[in-house]
Design an enzyme around this catalytic site. Structure first.
Site, PDB file in Angstrom:
ATOM      1  N   HIS A   1      77.583 -13.686  42.082  1.00 56.37           N
ATOM      2  CA  HIS A   1      77.758 -14.528  42.944  1.00 56.37           C
ATOM      3  C   HIS A   1      76.875 -15.704  43.537  1.00 56.37           C
ATOM      4  O   HIS A   1      77.081 -16.613  44.039  1.00 56.37           O
ATOM      5  CB  HIS A   1      78.365 -14.015  44.142  1.00 56.37           C
ATOM      6  CG  HIS A   1      79.754 -13.219  43.859  1.00 56.37           C
ATOM      7  ND1 HIS A   1      80.103 -12.017  43.383  1.00 56.37           N
ATOM      8  CD2 HIS A   1      81.240 -13.767  43.901  1.00 56.37           C
ATOM      9  CE1 HIS A   1      81.129 -11.710  43.200  1.00 56.37           C
ATOM     10  NE2 HIS A   1      81.811 -12.858  43.584  1.00 56.37           N
ATOM     11  N   GLY A   2      75.558 -15.430  43.240  1.00 57.50           N
ATOM     12  CA  GLY A   2      74.370 -16.164  43.740  1.00 57.50           C
ATOM     13  C   GLY A   2      72.901 -15.557  43.845  1.00 57.50           C
ATOM     14  O   GLY A   2      73.092 -14.500  43.769  1.00 57.50           O
TER      15      GLY A   2
END
Lengths: 478, 386
Positions: free
Chosen positions: A331-332
């Site tokens: 996701h990041g």
């Protein structure tokens, strides 16, 4: 190009018309869809297209190379295994450069500073190309599937380009596999039987969730409280956490609904990506309902290759935990996502241990009460993890959680309307699927003029209830 | 989707009943009988979609025009204007405007800056005008006589203002008020009229110091005084924006020259954000503040950039520890960034007002390093700021 905009409406009218006119002409239709997808993606920045083309070219070539290195019976060889590994490394390398380089460098620099070595970290401030995580995962799955012998014939370059770049799933999923998408390229759907009612419902529902619900919750309480937790008291913080759980669901599932509806109007069926995740009674159940296409990707291309549950219990727990950590990092590039993954991983492991230990034991409580307690626990664990997902840093997440126990602070933002929206959004997930399905069938029997009025009214309502302008979808950043 | 028993038709037909009979408009008003549950022919779907979008477009014409004006859509703006004009003539916009009224949205105001200024000028004496040529000299605040300080602006002020409110409160010599409004600025008075709000709601409370920050939402087209769209960053746009800034600054002058406004320029925005022209805004604010001693321009830029004045999300504070200064959107400040800016602004206030009675020594973990200072001159553009 964002879905709920006039630009997209005009774009889609052209694509819809062209697509059905060209559908009988297989090659022309493919080129038309590819060109449309390029326009859709290039609308943000034409430079991003180069990266997309690069991914298409590399992965198609590697897919072909893997196929040719298999035995005539489709068995794996050393060469095929190596090419698959190269494909995974190349794809993750590109993803890593764009997504994790700055994170990696700044983390190393911080660690060195902590031991007294001052370094000038070469932060590049790289702009993350939209949708790179999604199309990279799709490309990896294609090459691995060929390497596993699951594809007996690689796609042509044109088919692969259409698959990877198809505008409806390009920027935020669902993560569609080639085995689901490619066969539909060869089918000729009948233009007399387009599933319009289901598609219109999905598009309207998606727009309402994104433009109205998600935006309202963000502005009303989520953004202010997460930006300044110290200014708020326990009541506002608690509702802000619940509101974010609904906001991210409304935002992401709203996008997916629109994507599935848009593809359906073109005769392409995408896999389901959400199935009322907030009714889950266990975290395992939650992951079978939330971002389902990512869950199964992680299961098939990470959990199972790691050994899945084929080894000892300890190995199974390790694999579960690792998959959730990596899922978080997908996701990041931030420690907040690692913590988010760790919470899910730990709870999944704990859930298995408890289930194994309590197997056959009865609590002696009414089953409904047990279910209610399970639901409450799972929902709140998911909400707790969302705090880290949303916070800028781990410190800020702890600051916010600490405010749950504060003795003072503002309750600004908490209103009857807010509570109603949150409760109604959760309650709506308990509505059985057959009701919206019946509504779709009924809608399809309305006079077309009535359908036009209903759709127009819905669009006006969404625009009136939404904010001025459309915020980008949360999942675009992933 | 596929029909095993029927050969797919070539092209898209627009026939409600699924056959190839000529299209009949009357069939649009009759209940539809799909041959397969939940389906419709592609041709009829085109008719439904086009008409639904047209109807929605007519009802939503005013809203579309507002968005188009702000974005500067070029030829699309001309279409939006034409459609809005037609719906206005036919009063079709009545329905949507009624919904907006009921929801309290898009309530424009008739009061304009010029009118407010005229009233103020009339009320001022020549003597007070003379006094306003000097930097206001404010009495030193003490715990017994705290100074009223107001902080406000757009959504960036949300984090910054909360930090500022907390920190100024902790000094014991300020009575702070926070007043931010998300998505606002000086370019869309129809959405939120700051000059009016300042005159009607803020100045009557008589704060001695105002700390104000705009700009992040102003990098968009504006409607000029003659109703024409002014394209962002064009000469007419800059002239109009400068006029609004100057007028707002003039509004903040107190008749007895006993009010200082710290006008904070916007910080640099990070990569991937859609927020544009912060360097240009900063230049306009700074240059307009030069001739107005009651406005003190505060240059936030160096406090959120590296040594070469390029955006940096992570920066060391005075204790040498690198911390995240921005939220994930690379636009808004984090709490740490808000604290850093707050101490820098308090330091600046301390150069104008005697703050010795208060606890204004910042903790090293919250304040910027002493090496970070404001620029003495603001250039009209910064490399890489767009």
């Amino acid at each position: 190009m964002l879905f709920p905009t006039v630009d997209f409406a005009v774009f889609f009218l052209v694509v819809f018309t062209g697509s059905w006119l060209l559908r009988p002409y297989k090659i022309a239709w493919r080129w038309f869809i590819l060109a449309s997808s390029c326009v859709f993606y290039g609308w943000w920045d034409w430079n991003y297209l180069m990266l997309l083309f690069l991914s298409i070219g590399i992965n198609w070539f590697l897919g072909l190379a893997v196929f040719r290195s298999l035995t005539p019976e489709g068995e794996r060889t050393d060469a095929s295994r190596w090419i698959v590994r190269i494909a995974v490394v190349v794809n993750l390398g590109i993803l890593g450069y764009f997504k994790y380089f700055d994170f990696f460098v700044s983390t190393i620099a911080d660690k060195m500073r902590s031991i007294g070595i001052s370094v000038d970290a070469p932060i590049l401030n790289i702009i993350l190309p939209i949708g790179i995580s999604f199309f990279t995962f799709q490309a990896i799955s294609y090459v691995i599937d060929i390497g596993r012998g699951q594809w007996r014939k690689p796609l042509t370059l044109l088919d692969f380009a259409v698959y990877l770049s198809f505008f409806a799933h390009l920027v935020a999923g669902p993560i569609v596999r080639a085995s689901e998408f490619a066969p539909q390229l060869d089918e000729l759907p009948d233009p007399r039987y387009v599933r319009s009612a289901e598609a219109f419902m999905l598009i309207f529902r998606g727009m309402f969730k994104k433009v109205v619900i998600s935006s309202f919750l963000a502005v009303q309480i989520v953004d202010p409280v997460f930006a300044n937790p110290n200014a708020y008291g326990p009541m506002a913080v608690l509702w802000a956490i619940y509101a974010y759980a609904i906001q991210i669901y409304a935002d992401f599932s709203g996008y997916t609904d629109i994507a599935i509806g848009v593809a359906l109007l073109l005769g392409i069926r995408f896999p389901q990506n959400f199935d009322s995740p907030y009714i889950a009674l266990s975290l395992q159940d939650f992951w079978s309902r939330w971002h389902m296409t990512l869950s199964r990707w992680l299961r098939d291309y990470l959990y199972i290759p790691l050994g899945g549950n084929r080894g000892s219990k300890a190995m199974t727990y390790r694999n579960l935990f690792l998959v959730m950590i990596i899922g978080g990092l997908w996701h990041g590039a931030n420690w907040t996502f690692v913590v988010w993954g760790a919470i899910h991983g730990s709870y999944l492991v704990a859930e298995r241990i408890v289930k194994a230990k309590w197997k056959g034991h009865e609590l002696g409580l009414p089953p409904l009460l047990v279910k209610a307690m399970q639901w409450f626990l799972v929902f709140n664990v998911v909400c707790l993890a969302w705090v880290f997902f949303r916070a800028t840093s781990v410190d800020e997440a702890f600051t916010l959680l600490g405010r749950l126990f504060a003795s003072s602070g503002s309750a600004a933002g908490v209103s009857l309307l807010l509570v109603f929206v949150i409760v109604a959004s959760i309650a709506s997930q308990f509505v059985p699927q057959r009701f919206p399905q019946k509504a779709e069938v009924w809608f399809a029997t309305w006079a077309p003029a009535l359908q036009i009025a209903a759709l127009a009214g819905g669009l006006v309502l969404v625009d009136a209830l939404g904010p001025e302008g459309i915020a980008p979808f949360i999942y675009f950043q992933f | 989707m596929t029909s095993p028993e029927r050969k797919p038709m070539k092209g898209g037909s627009g026939i409600p009943s699924g056959g190839r009979s000529p299209f009949n408009w009357r069939s649009l008003f009759e209940p539809f009988r799909p041959r397969r549950e939940g389906t419709m022919p592609a041709g009829l779907i085109i008719v439904v979609m086009v008409l639904a979008l047209c109807v929605a477009g007519l009802f939503d014409a005013d809203s579309t025009l507002r968005k188009s004006n702000a974005k500067g859509d070029g030829w699309r703006n001309e279409i939006a204007k034409t459609v809005a004009s037609v719906t206005d003539t036919l009063h079709i916009n009545f329905f949507r405007n009624s919904i907006d009224d009921a929801l309290g949205k898009n309530q424009g105001t008739k009061i304009d800056v010029e009118e407010l200024l005229r009233r103020q000028v009339e009320a001022e004496s020549a003597a007070s005008a003379e006094a306003a040529r000097k930097v206001p000299v404010l009495p030193a605040p003490t715990p017994a006589t705290p100074m009223k300080i107001w902080v406000g602006g757009d959504s960036i002020t949300q984090t910054f203002g909360t930090s500022f409110q907390r920190i100024t409160q902790s000094t014991g010599i300020f009575t702070p008020t926070l007043d931010y409004h998300v998505s606002t600025g000086l370019s869309r008075p129809d959405y939120y009229n700051w000059p009016e709000h300042l005159v009607k709601d803020v100045l009557p409370a008589n704060p001695s110091i105002l700390v104000i920050m705009f700009g992040a939402n102003d990098g968009q087209n504006m409607i000029g005084a003659d109703g024409k769209v002014l394209v962002r960053a064009s000469e007419p746009w800059m002239a109009e924006y400068r006029r609004r800034v100057a007028a707002t600054m003039d509004l903040l002058k107190s008749p007895d020259n006993q009010r200082i406004t710290i006008w904070c320029g916007p910080p640099p925005m990070g990569p991937g954000t859609k927020t544009r022209g912060m360097d240009l805004m900063s230049y306009i604010y700074w240059s307009e503040a030069q001739s107005r001693p009651w406005i003190q321009y505060f240059d936030t830029w160096p406090f959120f950039s590296d040594s070469s004045l390029a955006f940096s999300a992570n920066l060391p504070n005075a204790d040498g520890v690198v911390r995240g200064m921005r939220q994930k959107d690379n636009v808004h400040l984090s709490t740490v960034g808000g604290d850093r800016l707050s101490w820098a602004v308090i330091d600046r206030i301390g150069k104008l007002v005697n703050l010795k009675a208060g606890n204004v020594t910042p903790p090293a973990a919250q304040a910027p390093p002493a090496s970070v200072v404001e620029r003495t001159e603001i250039p009209p553009s910064m490399p890489g700021a767009e």
